[in-house]
Design a protein around this motif. Structure first.
Motif, mmCIF file in Angstrom:
data_model
loop_
_atom_site.group_PDB
_atom_site.id
_atom_site.type_symbol
_atom_site.label_atom_id
_atom_site.label_comp_id
_atom_site.label_asym_id
_atom_site.label_seq_id
_atom_site.Cartn_x
_atom_site.Cartn_y
_atom_site.Cartn_z
ATOM 1 N N SER A 1 -10.084 7.843 3.737
ATOM 2 C CA SER A 1 -10.734 6.737 4.518
ATOM 3 C C SER A 1 -9.529 5.228 5.206
ATOM 4 O O SER A 1 -9.125 5.414 6.342
ATOM 5 C CB SER A 1 -12.161 5.744 4.269
ATOM 6 O OG SER A 1 -11.876 4.976 2.864
ATOM 7 N N ASP A 2 -9.226 5.119 4.811
ATOM 8 C CA ASP A 2 -8.264 3.824 4.924
ATOM 9 C C ASP A 2 -7.362 4.955 5.740
ATOM 10 O O ASP A 2 -6.087 4.471 6.380
ATOM 11 C CB ASP A 2 -7.428 3.293 3.479
ATOM 12 C CG ASP A 2 -8.114 2.654 2.630
ATOM 13 O OD1 ASP A 2 -9.341 2.405 3.679
ATOM 14 O OD2 ASP A 2 -8.222 1.925 1.994
ATOM 15 N N SER B 1 -9.649 5.159 -5.105
ATOM 16 C CA SER B 1 -8.876 5.757 -5.722
ATOM 17 C C SER B 1 -8.277 4.383 -5.072
ATOM 18 O O SER B 1 -8.446 3.817 -4.424
ATOM 19 C CB SER B 1 -8.344 6.347 -5.086
ATOM 20 O OG SER B 1 -6.539 5.958 -5.224
ATOM 21 N N THR B 2 -7.858 3.458 -6.845
ATOM 22 C CA THR B 2 -7.141 1.916 -6.781
ATOM 23 C C THR B 2 -6.008 2.229 -7.058
ATOM 24 O O THR B 2 -4.110 1.662 -7.280
ATOM 25 C CB THR B 2 -7.166 1.355 -8.169
ATOM 26 O OG1 THR B 2 -7.624 2.435 -9.371
ATOM 27 C CG2 THR B 2 -8.683 0.708 -7.835
ATOM 28 N N SER B 3 -5.159 3.869 -7.416
ATOM 29 C CA SER B 3 -3.431 4.177 -7.225
ATOM 30 C C SER B 3 -3.372 3.255 -5.814
ATOM 31 O O SER B 3 -3.508 4.093 -4.903
ATOM 32 C CB SER B 3 -3.255 5.524 -7.104
ATOM 33 O OG SER B 3 -2.140 6.424 -6.931
ATOM 34 N N PRO B 4 -2.143 2.849 -6.216
ATOM 35 C CA PRO B 4 -1.369 2.785 -4.825
ATOM 36 C C PRO B 4 -0.861 2.994 -3.792
ATOM 37 O O PRO B 4 -0.534 3.247 -2.831
ATOM 38 C CB PRO B 4 -0.206 1.325 -4.659
ATOM 39 C CG PRO B 4 0.418 2.747 -7.028
ATOM 40 C CD PRO B 4 -0.957 2.765 -7.294
ATOM 41 N N TYR B 5 -0.569 5.088 -4.418
ATOM 42 C CA TYR B 5 0.269 5.123 -3.781
ATOM 43 C C TYR B 5 -0.984 6.504 -2.723
ATOM 44 O O TYR B 5 -0.335 6.907 -1.389
ATOM 45 C CB TYR B 5 1.452 6.668 -4.472
ATOM 46 C CG TYR B 5 2.144 5.795 -5.155
ATOM 47 C CD1 TYR B 5 2.873 4.568 -4.464
ATOM 48 C CD2 TYR B 5 3.274 5.374 -6.019
ATOM 49 C CE1 TYR B 5 3.232 3.886 -4.807
ATOM 50 C CE2 TYR B 5 3.317 5.015 -7.070
ATOM 51 C CZ TYR B 5 3.791 4.269 -6.346
ATOM 52 O OH TYR B 5 4.823 2.771 -6.890
ATOM 53 N N PHE B 6 -1.772 7.241 -3.201
ATOM 54 C CA PHE B 6 -2.893 7.676 -2.598
ATOM 55 C C PHE B 6 -3.968 6.851 -2.587
ATOM 56 O O PHE B 6 -4.908 6.596 -3.487
ATOM 57 C CB PHE B 6 -3.219 8.993 -4.039
ATOM 58 C CG PHE B 6 -2.363 9.665 -4.168
ATOM 59 C CD1 PHE B 6 -1.990 10.842 -3.374
ATOM 60 C CD2 PHE B 6 -1.246 9.751 -5.720
ATOM 61 C CE1 PHE B 6 -0.478 11.923 -3.841
ATOM 62 C CE2 PHE B 6 -0.530 10.327 -5.744
ATOM 63 C CZ PHE B 6 -0.317 11.437 -5.576
ATOM 64 N N ASP C 1 5.077 0.535 3.156
ATOM 65 C CA ASP C 1 3.947 0.601 3.769
ATOM 66 C C ASP C 1 3.614 1.553 3.848
ATOM 67 O O ASP C 1 3.702 2.708 4.873
ATOM 68 C CB ASP C 1 4.587 -0.001 5.509
ATOM 69 C CG ASP C 1 2.920 -0.245 5.873
ATOM 70 O OD1 ASP C 1 1.869 0.535 5.887
ATOM 71 O OD2 ASP C 1 3.160 -1.172 7.619
ATOM 72 N N ILE C 2 2.828 1.501 2.906
ATOM 73 C CA ILE C 2 2.230 3.046 2.559
ATOM 74 C C ILE C 2 1.251 3.457 2.976
ATOM 75 O O ILE C 2 0.892 5.203 3.530
ATOM 76 C CB ILE C 2 1.076 2.997 0.109
ATOM 77 C CG1 ILE C 2 2.553 2.319 0.277
ATOM 78 C CG2 ILE C 2 0.593 4.253 0.491
ATOM 79 C CD1 ILE C 2 1.562 2.646 -1.245
ATOM 80 N N GLN C 3 -0.157 2.858 4.352
ATOM 81 C CA GLN C 3 -0.756 3.416 4.804
ATOM 82 C C GLN C 3 -0.233 3.619 6.294
ATOM 83 O O GLN C 3 -0.022 4.624 6.634
ATOM 84 C CB GLN C 3 -1.600 2.360 5.414
ATOM 85 C CG GLN C 3 -2.724 2.547 5.318
ATOM 86 C CD GLN C 3 -3.801 1.693 6.256
ATOM 87 O OE1 GLN C 3 -3.775 -0.044 6.811
ATOM 88 N NE2 GLN C 3 -5.192 1.683 5.701
ATOM 89 N N PRO D 1 8.749 11.203 1.915
ATOM 90 C CA PRO D 1 8.615 10.059 1.448
ATOM 91 C C PRO D 1 7.273 9.828 0.215
ATOM 92 O O PRO D 1 7.673 8.432 -0.736
ATOM 93 C CB PRO D 1 7.792 9.382 3.128
ATOM 94 C CG PRO D 1 7.996 10.173 3.879
ATOM 95 C CD PRO D 1 8.437 11.873 3.514
ATOM 96 N N ILE D 2 5.718 10.054 0.317
ATOM 97 C CA ILE D 2 5.049 10.170 -0.411
ATOM 98 C C ILE D 2 5.726 10.239 -2.008
ATOM 99 O O ILE D 2 5.413 9.624 -2.968
ATOM 100 C CB ILE D 2 4.275 10.807 -0.542
ATOM 101 C CG1 ILE D 2 3.253 10.579 0.802
ATOM 102 C CG2 ILE D 2 3.036 10.336 -1.409
ATOM 103 C CD1 ILE D 2 2.619 8.785 1.133
ATOM 104 N N LEU D 3 6.263 11.247 -2.358
ATOM 105 C CA LEU D 3 6.958 11.758 -3.223
ATOM 106 C C LEU D 3 8.040 10.537 -3.641
ATOM 107 O O LEU D 3 8.454 10.548 -5.161
ATOM 108 C CB LEU D 3 8.049 12.979 -2.916
ATOM 109 C CG LEU D 3 6.964 14.595 -2.964
ATOM 110 C CD1 LEU D 3 7.771 15.680 -2.746
ATOM 111 C CD2 LEU D 3 5.917 15.193 -5.028
ATOM 112 N N LEU D 4 8.694 10.299 -2.650
ATOM 113 C CA LEU D 4 9.816 8.951 -3.285
ATOM 114 C C LEU D 4 8.813 7.928 -3.356
ATOM 115 O O LEU D 4 9.713 7.117 -4.647
ATOM 116 C CB LEU D 4 10.626 8.682 -1.802
ATOM 117 C CG LEU D 4 12.185 8.103 -1.663
ATOM 118 C CD1 LEU D 4 12.712 9.120 -2.385
ATOM 119 C CD2 LEU D 4 12.154 8.145 -0.552
#
Lengths: 259, 280
Positions: free
Chosen positions: A38-39, A29-34, A215-217, B133-136
């Motif tokens: 493993s990450d 996945s290269t989507s920034p949110y999903f 900070d998505i992670q 938060p993810i939906l946001l």
């Protein structure tokens, strides 16, 4: 023997497949949110250091535990009282219906104003949110307790107190536990919302501040931990149910017929 | 249950017969609960006016009601109520159009049922709030966020009930329909759907109350337009009576939604076999 193994295997198949599918599909996945799963797992390990757990997980869990315990006690006590008295039930109905259908998040601002931010406010809100499901189903259970059993006990000269403790409350137990189970979701949701709105530490705070700093992670790590806390609490309640209701006829037959 | 109580109060006094017992019955059904509400309001008023609890934090009832009445005359409040209810309605439409067919499909075969019911029972206990938060990230602040959050949180109860409903369809009814050559689609509409209806209405009630909570929670947490944001605003300004008034209004909306869905549930259940004995 084989049947015994197939049962759990089929019910475990779906979650295992889902997680595996998530792992495989998200791998590139290269989507920034999903993020790749493993990450997320890596991030989870990095985020939840011992220190972090003490600072952010522990306060939330403590508020949750205290609030939930208070809710169980007050919910069952009030529920039994309301279940026994038709008049009290009728007279308090406008109040109970109102408070029960009150979207509990609406009380967070009031809790914040009156009690100030902190664990005290969080625990109080959790207690409030979790009391209603327990109260309502306890009162239903007590009301529906078998009349014949109670009358038999009375004829045999069992005192009112013992009748209540030995006949009525055990008879209501399955419904009490059903209420407790519903209360878990309400309690966890409430503590997280209170955390998000009004705290400088805690699980909800961690998630929302990670979100705000993109900070998505870390957001995913917090999210996973919230799920974990909810699951652990649910499992505890289910275990308690097994221990408390193992003797119950209806419960046992339910277990047996459960697919 | 209230009738049982009424009968006992009426029969406790043998002199109240005929016409009067009707009056007594009506009186105790409405007046006593109303008196309790009034007494509690009076207590609150006294506690607040006499400063037993800090008046600052617990404003008197009269001040709250005043704030509510003047608040109800502002268009901002109605816009916020409108936004929250719109999110609720849209969310529920999506929940129904996904939850009912998917739930019924999963419940239709015993294999898919066994494979999914534990997972679903588990998913429903995971607090939906975690997904916010993810939906946001994805939607940003706005109606899209609220609706998607409502859907995510409120979908499960209805879906699970639909699944249980399908497990409970009378196999004899299905076989009978088959024997009479009723086609597949007609069978779903004439046999499956009606016999699922009690389950569906229970699921609708559970999902509906959840959906309302999340519709309000979203704007409370992230801002934007909605009742939650209005509450947060009143809290920030420090206008306590206004804050209490808006919480009271939210509670009343919750009550109306809950009562409406319960009534709907009773209506749809009335004809059902499981309820016929209970009614008579």
């Amino acid at each position: 023997m084989i049947k015994k193994l197939i049962g759990p295997a089929t019910s475990l198949a779906a979650p295992v497949t889902l997680v595996a599918a998530w792992w495989i599909l998200s791998a590139g996945s290269t989507s920034p949110y999903f993020l790749p799963l493993s990450d997320i797992v890596d991030g989870f390990q990095q985020t939840w250091t011992t220190e972090r757990m003490e600072d952010d997980l522990l306060p939330t869990v403590r508020a949750l535990g205290v609030g939930f315990a208070v809710a169980v006690v007050t919910g069952i006590a009030t529920g039994v009282a309301l279940g026994l008295s038709a008049r009290a039930r009728r007279d308090l109905r406008p109040i109970t219906e109102f408070l029960r259908s009150m979207p509990v998040v609406a009380l967070v601002p009031i809790g914040l104003v009156v009690l100030g931010p902190g664990q005290r406010m969080e625990a109080a809100l959790v207690a409030f949110a979790a009391t209603w499901p327990i109260l309502v189903s306890t009162s239903d259970g007590v009301r529906a307790a078998d009349r014949v059993m109670i009358d038999t006990a009375r004829v045999y000269g069992v005192s009112a107190r013992r009748r209540l403790l030995r006949v009525t409350i055990p008879a209501a137990m399955p419904q009490v536990m059903a209420g407790v189970r519903i209360a878990v979701a309400a309690a966890v949701g409430t503590v997280i919302v209170a955390n998000m709105l009004a705290s400088s530490s805690g699980l909800g705070y961690l998630v929302i501040s990670a979100q705000q700093s993109f900070d998505i992670q870390e957001t995913w790590s917090g999210l996973l931990m919230i799920g974990l806390v909810g699951s652990v609490l649910t499992c505890t309640v289910v275990l308690a149910e097994r221990v408390l209701l193992g003797w119950h006829r209806q419960y046992r037959s339910l277990e047996r017929t459960a697919p | 249950m209230s009738t049982r109580a009424v009968v006992s109060t009426a029969s406790a006094d043998p002199r109240t017969g005929g016409m009067r017992s009707g009056a007594v019955r009506r009186w105790s059904r409405w007046a006593e609960p109303a008196l309790v509400v009034l007494a509690l309001a009076a207590c609150w008023q006294a506690v607040s006016v006499l400063d037993v609890l800090p008046r600052e934090d617990f404003p008197p009832v009269t001040a709250i009601l005043q704030a509510l009445v003047s608040d109800l005359q502002t268009s901002e409040l109605w816009a916020a109520v409108g936004a929250s209810m719109e999110a609720w309605v849209l969310g529920m439409l999506v929940v129904v159009s996904i939850g009912v067919p998917v739930g019924m499909l999963l419940g239709a075969s015993s294999i898919s049922y066994r494979m999914s019911y534990l997972t679903l029972e588990f998913v429903r206990t995971i607090p939906g709030i975690a997904a916010l938060p993810i939906l946001l990230f994805i939607y940003g602040i706005g109606q899209d966020l609220t609706v998607s959050f409502v859907v995510l949180a409120a979908l499960w109860p209805l879906l699970i009930q639909a699944m249980y409903g399908m497990r409970d369809v009378d196999p004899v009814a299905i076989e009978t329909a088959k024997v009479y050559g009723v086609g597949h689609i007609r069978r779903v509409l004439l046999v499956d759907l009606p016999s699922c209806l009690p389950y569906l209405s229970t699921g609708l009630r559970l999902s509906g109350t959840f959906a309302l909570i999340f519709a309000i929670a979203t704007s409370l947490i992230v801002g934007g337009e909605g009742l939650g944001a209005e509450m947060a605003r009143a809290a920030v300004v420090g206008d306590r009576p206004l804050l209490y008034a808006r919480v009271l209004l939210t509670g009343l909306i919750g009550l109306v939604v809950a009562l409406g869905l319960t009534t709907l549930e009773r209506r749809t259940l009335r004809w059902h076999v499981s309820q016929r004995g209970a009614q008579s």
